[in-house]
Design a protein around this motif. Structure first.
Motif, PDB file in Angstrom:
ATOM      1  N   MET A   1       0.841  -1.207   0.000  1.00 16.23           N
ATOM      2  CA  MET A   1       0.000   0.000   0.000  1.00 16.23           C
ATOM      3  C   MET A   1       0.872   1.252   0.000  1.00 16.23           C
ATOM      4  O   MET A   1       1.901   1.306   0.677  1.00 16.23           O
ATOM      5  N   LYS A   2       0.449   2.238  -0.706  1.00 13.24           N
ATOM      6  CA  LYS A   2       1.261   3.453  -0.765  1.00 13.24           C
ATOM      7  C   LYS A   2       0.890   4.380   0.364  1.00 13.24           C
ATOM      8  O   LYS A   2      -0.254   4.609   0.650  1.00 13.24           O
ATOM      9  N   SER A   3       1.890   4.928   0.995  1.00 14.27           N
ATOM     10  CA  SER A   3       1.653   5.889   2.079  1.00 14.27           C
ATOM     11  C   SER A   3       1.479   7.280   1.523  1.00 14.27           C
ATOM     12  O   SER A   3       2.156   7.694   0.589  1.00 14.27           O
ATOM     13  N   THR A   4       0.536   8.019   2.068  1.00 11.22           N
ATOM     14  CA  THR A   4       0.276   9.394   1.613  1.00 11.22           C
ATOM     15  C   THR A   4       1.071  10.366   2.460  1.00 11.22           C
ATOM     16  O   THR A   4       0.745  10.600   3.597  1.00 11.22           O
ATOM     17  N   ARG A   5       2.180  10.869   1.901  1.00 10.25           N
ATOM     18  CA  ARG A   5       2.957  11.907   2.582  1.00 10.25           C
ATOM     19  C   ARG A   5       3.110  13.041   1.593  1.00 10.25           C
ATOM     20  O   ARG A   5       3.996  13.064   0.757  1.00 10.25           O
ATOM     21  N   VAL A   6       2.181  13.972   1.592  1.00 11.91           N
ATOM     22  CA  VAL A   6       2.135  15.042   0.595  1.00 11.91           C
ATOM     23  C   VAL A   6       2.337  16.368   1.287  1.00 11.91           C
ATOM     24  O   VAL A   6       1.756  16.613   2.329  1.00 11.91           O
ATOM     25  N   ALA A   7       3.128  17.222   0.733  1.00  9.68           N
ATOM     26  CA  ALA A   7       3.376  18.528   1.348  1.00  9.68           C
ATOM     27  C   ALA A   7       2.098  19.337   1.403  1.00  9.68           C
ATOM     28  O   ALA A   7       1.253  19.243   0.529  1.00  9.68           O
ATOM     29  N   LEU A   8       1.959  20.173   2.447  1.00  9.37           N
ATOM     30  CA  LEU A   8       0.756  20.993   2.626  1.00  9.37           C
ATOM     31  C   LEU A   8       0.531  21.909   1.437  1.00  9.37           C
ATOM     32  O   LEU A   8      -0.603  22.157   1.049  1.00  9.37           O
ATOM     33  N   ALA A   9       1.599  22.343   0.814  1.00 10.64           N
ATOM     34  CA  ALA A   9       1.442  23.264  -0.311  1.00 10.64           C
ATOM     35  C   ALA A   9       0.709  22.634  -1.468  1.00 10.64           C
ATOM     36  O   ALA A   9       0.170  23.324  -2.321  1.00 10.64           O
ATOM     37  N   ALA A  10       0.657  21.295  -1.498  1.00 13.75           N
ATOM     38  CA  ALA A  10      -0.013  20.624  -2.615  1.00 13.75           C
ATOM     39  C   ALA A  10      -1.490  20.524  -2.430  1.00 13.75           C
ATOM     40  O   ALA A  10      -2.207  20.086  -3.315  1.00 13.75           O
TER      41      ALA A  10
ATOM     42  N   GLN B   1      -8.040  15.410  -1.284  1.00 11.03           N
ATOM     43  CA  GLN B   1      -8.125  15.027   0.121  1.00 11.03           C
ATOM     44  C   GLN B   1      -6.911  14.181   0.502  1.00 11.03           C
ATOM     45  O   GLN B   1      -6.919  12.961   0.331  1.00 11.03           O
ATOM     46  N   PRO B   2      -5.843  14.806   0.987  1.00 10.38           N
ATOM     47  CA  PRO B   2      -4.669  14.040   1.403  1.00 10.38           C
ATOM     48  C   PRO B   2      -5.057  12.949   2.404  1.00 10.38           C
ATOM     49  O   PRO B   2      -5.874  13.161   3.294  1.00 10.38           O
ATOM     50  N   GLY B   3      -4.491  11.782   2.228  1.00  6.15           N
ATOM     51  CA  GLY B   3      -4.773  10.660   3.116  1.00  6.15           C
ATOM     52  C   GLY B   3      -5.951   9.818   2.674  1.00  6.15           C
ATOM     53  O   GLY B   3      -6.125   8.695   3.139  1.00  6.15           O
ATOM     54  N   LEU B   4      -6.754  10.323   1.732  1.00  4.03           N
ATOM     55  CA  LEU B   4      -7.928   9.585   1.255  1.00  4.03           C
ATOM     56  C   LEU B   4      -7.914   9.462  -0.262  1.00  4.03           C
ATOM     57  O   LEU B   4      -7.796   8.359  -0.788  1.00  4.03           O
ATOM     58  N   GLY B   5      -8.037  10.581  -0.955  1.00  3.30           N
ATOM     59  CA  GLY B   5      -7.922  10.578  -2.401  1.00  3.30           C
ATOM     60  C   GLY B   5      -7.199  11.829  -2.824  1.00  3.30           C
ATOM     61  O   GLY B   5      -7.717  12.932  -2.658  1.00  3.30           O
ATOM     62  N   PHE B   6      -5.998  11.670  -3.372  1.00  3.59           N
ATOM     63  CA  PHE B   6      -5.180  12.840  -3.703  1.00  3.59           C
ATOM     64  C   PHE B   6      -4.426  12.584  -5.002  1.00  3.59           C
ATOM     65  O   PHE B   6      -3.823  11.526  -5.182  1.00  3.59           O
ATOM     66  N   GLN B   7      -4.490  13.564  -5.892  1.00  2.75           N
ATOM     67  CA  GLN B   7      -3.752  13.495  -7.144  1.00  2.75           C
ATOM     68  C   GLN B   7      -2.509  14.363  -7.046  1.00  2.75           C
ATOM     69  O   GLN B   7      -2.590  15.550  -6.723  1.00  2.75           O
ATOM     70  N   ASP B   8      -1.360  13.773  -7.330  1.00  2.00           N
ATOM     71  CA  ASP B   8      -0.099  14.500  -7.357  1.00  2.00           C
ATOM     72  C   ASP B   8       0.571  14.154  -8.671  1.00  2.00           C
ATOM     73  O   ASP B   8       1.241  13.127  -8.785  1.00  2.00           O
ATOM     74  N   GLY B   9       0.362  14.992  -9.680  1.00  2.00           N
ATOM     75  CA  GLY B   9       0.832  14.657 -11.015  1.00  2.00           C
ATOM     76  C   GLY B   9       0.061  13.448 -11.531  1.00  2.00           C
ATOM     77  O   GLY B   9      -1.159  13.432 -11.575  1.00  2.00           O
ATOM     78  N   GLY B  10       0.795  12.398 -11.867  1.00  2.00           N
ATOM     79  CA  GLY B  10       0.158  11.170 -12.338  1.00  2.00           C
ATOM     80  C   GLY B  10      -0.038  10.141 -11.253  1.00  2.00           C
ATOM     81  O   GLY B  10      -0.449   9.007 -11.543  1.00  2.00           O
ATOM     82  N   ASP B  11       0.242  10.504 -10.001  1.00  2.00           N
ATOM     83  CA  ASP B  11       0.104   9.562  -8.890  1.00  2.00           C
ATOM     84  C   ASP B  11      -1.179   9.830  -8.117  1.00  2.00           C
ATOM     85  O   ASP B  11      -1.572  10.985  -7.917  1.00  2.00           O
ATOM     86  N   TYR B  12      -1.800   8.749  -7.648  1.00  2.00           N
ATOM     87  CA  TYR B  12      -3.015   8.837  -6.851  1.00  2.00           C
ATOM     88  C   TYR B  12      -2.787   8.067  -5.561  1.00  2.00           C
ATOM     89  O   TYR B  12      -2.402   6.896  -5.593  1.00  2.00           O
ATOM     90  N   THR B  13      -2.993   8.741  -4.442  1.00  2.00           N
ATOM     91  CA  THR B  13      -2.688   8.143  -3.162  1.00  2.00           C
ATOM     92  C   THR B  13      -3.823   8.361  -2.179  1.00  2.00           C
ATOM     93  O   THR B  13      -4.670   9.235  -2.359  1.00  2.00           O
ATOM     94  N   GLY B  14      -3.809   7.566  -1.108  1.00  2.00           N
ATOM     95  CA  GLY B  14      -4.785   7.718  -0.046  1.00  2.00           C
ATOM     96  C   GLY B  14      -5.501   6.418   0.263  1.00  2.00           C
ATOM     97  O   GLY B  14      -5.426   5.441  -0.484  1.00  2.00           O
ATOM     98  N   PHE B  15      -6.208   6.406   1.372  1.00  2.00           N
ATOM     99  CA  PHE B  15      -6.922   5.222   1.826  1.00  2.00           C
ATOM    100  C   PHE B  15      -7.988   4.793   0.826  1.00  2.00           C
ATOM    101  O   PHE B  15      -8.127   3.601   0.517  1.00  2.00           O
ATOM    102  N   ASP B  16      -8.783   5.741   0.313  1.00  2.00           N
ATOM    103  CA  ASP B  16      -9.796   5.384  -0.682  1.00  2.00           C
ATOM    104  C   ASP B  16      -9.159   4.743  -1.906  1.00  2.00           C
ATOM    105  O   ASP B  16      -9.697   3.787  -2.477  1.00  2.00           O
ATOM    106  N   VAL B  17      -8.020   5.275  -2.332  1.00  2.00           N
ATOM    107  CA  VAL B  17      -7.310   4.724  -3.485  1.00  2.00           C
ATOM    108  C   VAL B  17      -6.835   3.313  -3.186  1.00  2.00           C
ATOM    109  O   VAL B  17      -6.974   2.398  -4.019  1.00  2.00           O
ATOM    110  N   ASP B  18      -6.274   3.104  -1.987  1.00  2.00           N
ATOM    111  CA  ASP B  18      -5.797   1.772  -1.614  1.00  2.00           C
ATOM    112  C   ASP B  18      -6.926   0.751  -1.614  1.00  2.00           C
ATOM    113  O   ASP B  18      -6.776  -0.374  -2.097  1.00  2.00           O
TER     114      ASP B  18
END
Length: 297
Positions: free
Chosen positions: A1-10, A64-81
């Motif tokens: 599972m991918k961990s969501t560690r995204v900077a606040l600025a994003a 929504q960091p930690g749930l559903g978040f797009q960072d470029g072409g990456d998608y992370t978060g619990f909902d994504v997992d």
């Protein structure tokens, strides 16, 4: 599972909503066309003339960091997992999944219009929504809670503690107003366009708390990254996050079985932990892991 560690600025980065035509058949089903031939768009035809489904469109949140978040072409978060685990159990590989932004106000419409095949987007199961779409799950039971500065632990212990304090409210949200109406009439609501601004106000001292669902708050705190924010841990509502499906879908039981498998093999707990790391957050153990509700016939 991918961990969501995204900077606040994003936080402010919001992906473009991807809309497109989608088959009205259930994911993985075939549409009858009446002949053994190539389809108009060049897709491979099946023996009975139907076009094989090549993938799934999954609605998620993009901001929504930690749930559903797009960072470029990456998608992370619990909902994504959860979405990736469930769809793998349904027979789809990650490269067959297309994530589509599903804003809260558009979720029912997107399912009804065939713009997505299913939705994993902090989508609370309610009687009203159940009239318009189907739900599998729930895959998580959240509760409204408060996010505070760690230094205020013991001082702010729940919504009743907010009289004469500043509570950040996202414009259009009912969460903060509920605190005022039911728990702390003297709380001062400070409206901001989004949760990123609320977090900036909280870390800067302009507000004393932010309120929404507990796991959303935990994701925001994890993304902030300094360990200076924490979830109070006294939820005062119950929100059952379900998998949104088009009305009449026959996938509910298979999705429920996949969610249960995720719980049973430990992947569900791993996904919760990795996406809320460093916040001290733990789900309500009386409600989580959740029990699957029945599927309508």
């Amino acid at each position: 599972m991918k961990s969501t560690r995204v900077a606040l600025a994003a936080f402010a980065a919001v992906g473009a909503l991807t809309l497109g035509a989608c088959s009205t058949a259930e994911p993985g089903e075939q549409e009858e066309t009446g002949g053994e031939e190539m389809t108009d768009d060049g897709g491979e035809a099946t023996d009975d003339g139907g076009e094989m489904s090549e993938g799934l469109r999954i609605g998620i949140k993009f901001d929504q960091p930690g749930l559903g978040f797009q960072d470029g072409g990456d998608y992370t978060g619990f909902d994504v997992d959860v979405a990736l685990y469930v769809t793998e159990q349904l027979g789809y590989s990650p490269d067959q999944i297309e994530f589509v932004e599903a804003p809260s106000a558009q979720r029912e419409t997107m399912l009804q219009n065939g713009q997505v095949d299913m939705i994993f987007a902090t989508y609370s199961i309610t009687d009203e929504r159940d009239e318009a779409v189907d739900f599998a799950g729930p895959y998580f039971v959240a509760g409204q809670d408060l996010l505070i500065r760690a230094e205020d632990e013991g001082t702010i212990t729940g919504p009743e503690s907010l009289d004469e304090l500043n509570l950040c409210s996202v414009s259009g949200s009912t969460s903060a107003q509920r605190v005022v109406d039911e728990y702390a009439a003297g709380a001062n609501l400070i409206e901001q366009p989004g949760y990123s601004e609320c977090i900036q106000f909280l870390t800067g001292g302009q507000v004393d708390a932010v309120t929404t669902d507990d796991i959303i708050l935990a994701g925001l705190a994890a993304a902030e990254g300094s360990g200076s924010l924490q979830v109070v841990g006294s939820p005062f509502s119950e929100e059952n996050y379900g998998v949104g499906l088009p009305d009449g879908s026959d996938l509910c039981e298979d999705i429920n079985a996949a969610i249960q498998a995720m719980i049973d093999d430990g992947s569900w707990e791993e996904a919760v932990t990795s996406n809320t790391d460093g916040t001290g957050y733990t789900p309500n153990s009386e409600l989580n892991p959740p029990e699957m509700r029945g599927c309508s016939s």
